[in-house]
Design an enzyme around this catalytic site. Structure first.
Site, PDB file in Angstrom:
ATOM      1  NE  ARG A   2      -2.612   1.068   3.460  1.00 41.43           N
ATOM      2  CZ  ARG A   2      -3.404   1.554   4.404  1.00 41.43           C
ATOM      3  NH1 ARG A   2      -4.689   1.731   4.148  1.00 41.43           N
ATOM      4  NH2 ARG A   2      -2.932   1.838   5.593  1.00 41.43           N
TER       5      ARG A   2
ATOM      6  CG  ASP B   3       2.423  -9.556  12.113  1.00 38.79           C
ATOM      7  OD1 ASP B   3       3.352  -9.756  11.309  1.00 38.79           O
ATOM      8  OD2 ASP B   3       2.099  -8.426  12.526  1.00 38.79           O
TER       9      ASP B   3
ATOM     10  CG  ASP C 148      -0.744  -8.561  10.186  1.00 35.89           C
ATOM     11  OD1 ASP C 148      -0.575  -7.445   9.683  1.00 35.89           O
ATOM     12  OD2 ASP C 148      -0.369  -9.628   9.627  1.00 35.89           O
TER      13      ASP C 148
ATOM     14  CB  THR D  63      -1.850   7.148  -3.449  1.00 37.23           C
ATOM     15  OG1 THR D  63      -1.282   5.829  -3.419  1.00 37.23           O
ATOM     16  CG2 THR D  63      -0.886   8.100  -4.137  1.00 37.23           C
TER      17      THR D  63
HETATM   18  N1  URA Z   1      -5.177  -7.684   7.171  1.00 34.04           N
HETATM   19  C1  URA Z   1      -5.021  -8.427   8.297  1.00 34.04           C
HETATM   20  O1  URA Z   1      -4.101  -9.229   8.400  1.00 34.04           O
HETATM   21  N2  URA Z   1      -5.889  -8.253   9.305  1.00 34.04           N
HETATM   22  C2  URA Z   1      -6.932  -7.385   9.245  1.00 34.04           C
HETATM   23  O2  URA Z   1      -7.695  -7.290  10.195  1.00 34.04           O
HETATM   24  C3  URA Z   1      -7.075  -6.622   8.075  1.00 34.04           C
HETATM   25  C4  URA Z   1      -6.185  -6.796   7.047  1.00 34.04           C
END
Ligand code: URA
Length: 210
Positions: A105, A204, A201, A109
């Site tokens: 990302r 992670d 995440d 922008t």
């Molecule tokens: N990506 C992720 O890993 N977790 C989220 O909650 C949103 C996007």
């Protein structure tokens, strides 16, 4: 597939997902559950693939046996978290062809920028299943579908573990022809773009990074 959004409500899927959501679940368990749940989701996303009969010989006699029609499926993983779903699906569909799309990302922008794109040949003849565990804003998912369509793919499905309403709406607007299969439609996105209640995440959690 006729429905734009399918939520897989099977008790095994829901039970495994609840353990994955728990913040105290270890990386090892998260990874194992992701593998198991990806089998169940793969079962659902391939439920209506067309079959045609092939003449075979069993030890007893000849028969017309149903086999999945057409070229091998294409599985396309959106890096890096898509790989967690991909591994499990490949155990179920080992002959599938595999592609990878990398997007990051742009912090100014906020739009997805491609850094990797490697797809199988003859995409126009394959059913393509794009995999990413988290359908959040939908921006990177919609961009990934753009890339897959640019390669010629016509029949595309999107498989995720969790979807936010915002991501589903974005995908419906950009790609109404791409059905979504998920284990849960969660409540919302928070101000940082995380799915709530979510699981954090996904990359992670599955790779043990932070
Ligand atoms: N990506 C992720 O890993 N977790 C989220 O909650 C949103 C996007």
């Amino acid at each position: 597939m006729t429905q734009h959004l399918t939520v897989v409500e099977h008790p095994l899927v829901q039970h495994k997902l609840s353990i994955m959501r728990n913040k105290d679940t270890s990386t090892a368990s998260f990874r194992q559950l992701l593998r198991e749940i990806s089998h169940l989701l793969a079962y659902e996303v391939t439920r209506d693939l067309p079959l045609s009969n092939v003449r075979i010989e069993t030890p007893l006699c000849e028969m017309d046996a149903p086999m999945i029609e057409g070229k091998k499926l294409a599985l396309v993983s959106i890096l890096r978290a898509g790989n967690g779903l991909l591994d499990g699906i490949l155990e179920l569909i080992p002959a599938a062809r595999v592609g990878f799309i990398g997007l990051y990302r742009d912090e100014e922008t906020l739009q997805p920028v491609q850094y990797y794109n490697k797809l199988p040949a003859n995409m126009e003849d394959r059913v393509t299943i794009l995999v990413d565990p988290m359908l959040a804003t939908g921006n990177s998912s919609a961009a990934a579908v753009d890339l897959v369509k640019a390669s010629g793919a016509k029949e595309i499905r999107f498989l995720c573990l969790l979807a936010a309403p915002e991501g589903v709406a974005r995908m419906k607007e950009a790609h109404p022809d791409v059905p979504i299969v998920t284990a849960s439609l969660d409540q919302k996105l928070n101000e940082k773009g995380y799915i709530v209640p979510g699981l954090g995440d996904a990359g992670d959690r599955m790779f043990g990074t932070k």
